[in-house]
Design a protein around this motif. Structure first.
Motif, PDB file in Angstrom:
ATOM      1  N   THR A  17       0.762  -1.172   0.086  1.00  0.00           N
ATOM      2  CA  THR A  17       0.125  -0.086  -0.001  1.00  0.00           C
ATOM      3  C   THR A  17       0.808   1.173   0.032  1.00  0.00           C
ATOM      4  OG1 THR A  17      -0.153   0.061   2.425  1.00  0.00           O
ATOM      5  CG2 THR A  17      -2.062  -1.147   0.966  1.00  0.00           C
ATOM      6  N   ARG A  18       1.971   1.081  -0.133  1.00  0.00           N
ATOM      7  CA  ARG A  18       3.047   2.236  -0.071  1.00  0.00           C
ATOM      8  C   ARG A  18       2.580   3.281  -1.329  1.00  0.00           C
ATOM      9  NH1 ARG A  18       8.174   0.088  -0.816  1.00  0.00           N
ATOM     10  NH2 ARG A  18       8.106  -0.429   1.331  1.00  0.00           N
ATOM     11  N   ASP A  19       2.422   2.879  -2.531  1.00  0.00           N
ATOM     12  CA  ASP A  19       2.049   3.540  -3.590  1.00  0.00           C
ATOM     13  C   ASP A  19       0.605   3.429  -4.026  1.00  0.00           C
ATOM     14  OD1 ASP A  19       1.996   5.601  -5.536  1.00  0.00           O
ATOM     15  OD2 ASP A  19       3.661   4.601  -6.968  1.00  0.00           O
ATOM     16  N   PRO A  20      -0.585   4.383  -3.769  1.00  0.00           N
ATOM     17  CA  PRO A  20      -1.660   3.894  -4.076  1.00  0.00           C
ATOM     18  C   PRO A  20      -2.175   4.025  -5.591  1.00  0.00           C
ATOM     19  CG  PRO A  20      -1.638   6.054  -3.076  1.00  0.00           C
ATOM     20  CD  PRO A  20      -0.199   5.214  -2.916  1.00  0.00           C
ATOM     21  N   ARG A  21      -1.201   4.875  -6.269  1.00  0.00           N
ATOM     22  CA  ARG A  21      -1.513   5.000  -7.533  1.00  0.00           C
ATOM     23  C   ARG A  21      -1.582   3.923  -8.498  1.00  0.00           C
ATOM     24  NH1 ARG A  21       3.277   9.426  -8.208  1.00  0.00           N
ATOM     25  NH2 ARG A  21       3.980   7.450  -7.171  1.00  0.00           N
ATOM     26  N   ASP A  22      -0.811   2.668  -8.086  1.00  0.00           N
ATOM     27  CA  ASP A  22      -1.076   1.467  -8.980  1.00  0.00           C
ATOM     28  C   ASP A  22      -1.288   0.462  -8.246  1.00  0.00           C
ATOM     29  OD1 ASP A  22      -0.027   2.539 -11.361  1.00  0.00           O
ATOM     30  OD2 ASP A  22       2.164   2.281 -10.747  1.00  0.00           O
ATOM     31  N   LEU A  23      -1.971   0.606  -7.059  1.00  0.00           N
ATOM     32  CA  LEU A  23      -2.537  -0.176  -6.201  1.00  0.00           C
ATOM     33  C   LEU A  23      -3.240  -1.727  -6.899  1.00  0.00           C
ATOM     34  CD1 LEU A  23      -2.085  -0.829  -3.043  1.00  0.00           C
ATOM     35  CD2 LEU A  23      -4.534  -0.023  -2.731  1.00  0.00           C
ATOM     36  N   ALA A  24      -4.242  -1.101  -7.544  1.00  0.00           N
ATOM     37  CA  ALA A  24      -5.124  -2.248  -8.286  1.00  0.00           C
ATOM     38  C   ALA A  24      -4.296  -3.360  -9.142  1.00  0.00           C
ATOM     39  CB  ALA A  24      -6.150  -1.796  -9.070  1.00  0.00           C
ATOM     40  N   ALA A  25      -3.155  -2.918  -9.450  1.00  0.00           N
ATOM     41  CA  ALA A  25      -2.417  -3.586 -10.608  1.00  0.00           C
ATOM     42  C   ALA A  25      -1.153  -4.325  -9.753  1.00  0.00           C
ATOM     43  CB  ALA A  25      -1.869  -2.715 -11.449  1.00  0.00           C
ATOM     44  N   THR A  26      -0.862  -3.873  -8.690  1.00  0.00           N
ATOM     45  CA  THR A  26       0.636  -4.153  -8.021  1.00  0.00           C
ATOM     46  C   THR A  26       0.416  -4.998  -6.609  1.00  0.00           C
ATOM     47  OG1 THR A  26       1.032  -2.168  -6.946  1.00  0.00           O
ATOM     48  CG2 THR A  26       1.976  -2.507  -9.043  1.00  0.00           C
ATOM     49  N   LEU A  27      -0.970  -4.837  -6.164  1.00  0.00           N
ATOM     50  CA  LEU A  27      -1.106  -5.455  -4.817  1.00  0.00           C
ATOM     51  C   LEU A  27      -1.211  -6.957  -4.975  1.00  0.00           C
ATOM     52  CD1 LEU A  27      -1.731  -4.522  -1.892  1.00  0.00           C
ATOM     53  CD2 LEU A  27      -4.135  -4.782  -2.347  1.00  0.00           C
ATOM     54  N   ASP A  28      -0.406  -7.647  -3.906  1.00  0.00           N
ATOM     55  CA  ASP A  28      -0.354  -8.960  -3.777  1.00  0.00           C
ATOM     56  C   ASP A  28      -1.788  -9.595  -3.419  1.00  0.00           C
ATOM     57  OD1 ASP A  28       0.166 -10.060  -0.851  1.00  0.00           O
ATOM     58  OD2 ASP A  28       0.803  -8.036  -1.265  1.00  0.00           O
ATOM     59  N   GLU A  29      -2.016 -10.818  -3.777  1.00  0.00           N
ATOM     60  CA  GLU A  29      -3.185 -11.333  -3.473  1.00  0.00           C
ATOM     61  C   GLU A  29      -3.597 -11.635  -2.038  1.00  0.00           C
ATOM     62  OE1 GLU A  29      -3.525 -14.927  -6.009  1.00  0.00           O
ATOM     63  OE2 GLU A  29      -3.954 -13.703  -7.834  1.00  0.00           O
ATOM     64  N   ARG A  30      -2.743 -11.759  -1.328  1.00  0.00           N
ATOM     65  CA  ARG A  30      -2.922 -12.011   0.262  1.00  0.00           C
ATOM     66  C   ARG A  30      -3.489 -10.466   0.735  1.00  0.00           C
ATOM     67  NH1 ARG A  30       0.089 -14.820   4.754  1.00  0.00           N
ATOM     68  NH2 ARG A  30       0.413 -16.798   3.216  1.00  0.00           N
TER      69      ARG A  30
END
Length: 108
Positions: free
Chosen positions: A36-49
């Protein structure tokens, strides 16, 4: 006892419980903050867990930052990941109705 608390009062199990808590930090907590460090790409980069842990809270956080598109993408990603896909369906839409007269279908 809550997973966020560690009972270290029993010397016999102290090390085992402490090791389990440290493992929890490494497996869940640290990835959450990193993801959650950079919310601009959160949807694409966040891990599934991390996505699976609190998708609604994450989406609300994005909306509170004015990032409605990221929130929508995040929920769509969660929806696609967490729901079995049926032929002809997309997130938020009903599957296509089967041909008329299909056995067992009462209404669409």
């Amino acid at each position: 006892m809550d997973r966020a608390q560690v009972d270290l009062t029993d010397p016999e199990s102290r090390q085992e419980r402490l090791d389990a808590f440290v493992a929890l930090l490494h497996e869940v907590v640290f990835p959450w903050f990193a993801g959650t460090r950079d919310p601009r790409d959160l949807a694409a980069t966040l891990d599934e867990r991390t996505l699976a842990a609190q998708p609604v809270s994450l989406a609300e956080w994005l909306v509170s930052l004015g990032m409605r598109d990221q929130a929508r993408l995040l929920i769509e990603r969660y929806w696609c990941w967490s729901r079995p896909v049926t032929r002809g369906s997309r997130p938020g839409l009903r599957p296509r109705a089967p041909a008329t007269g299909s056995f067992g279908v009462t209404s669409w």
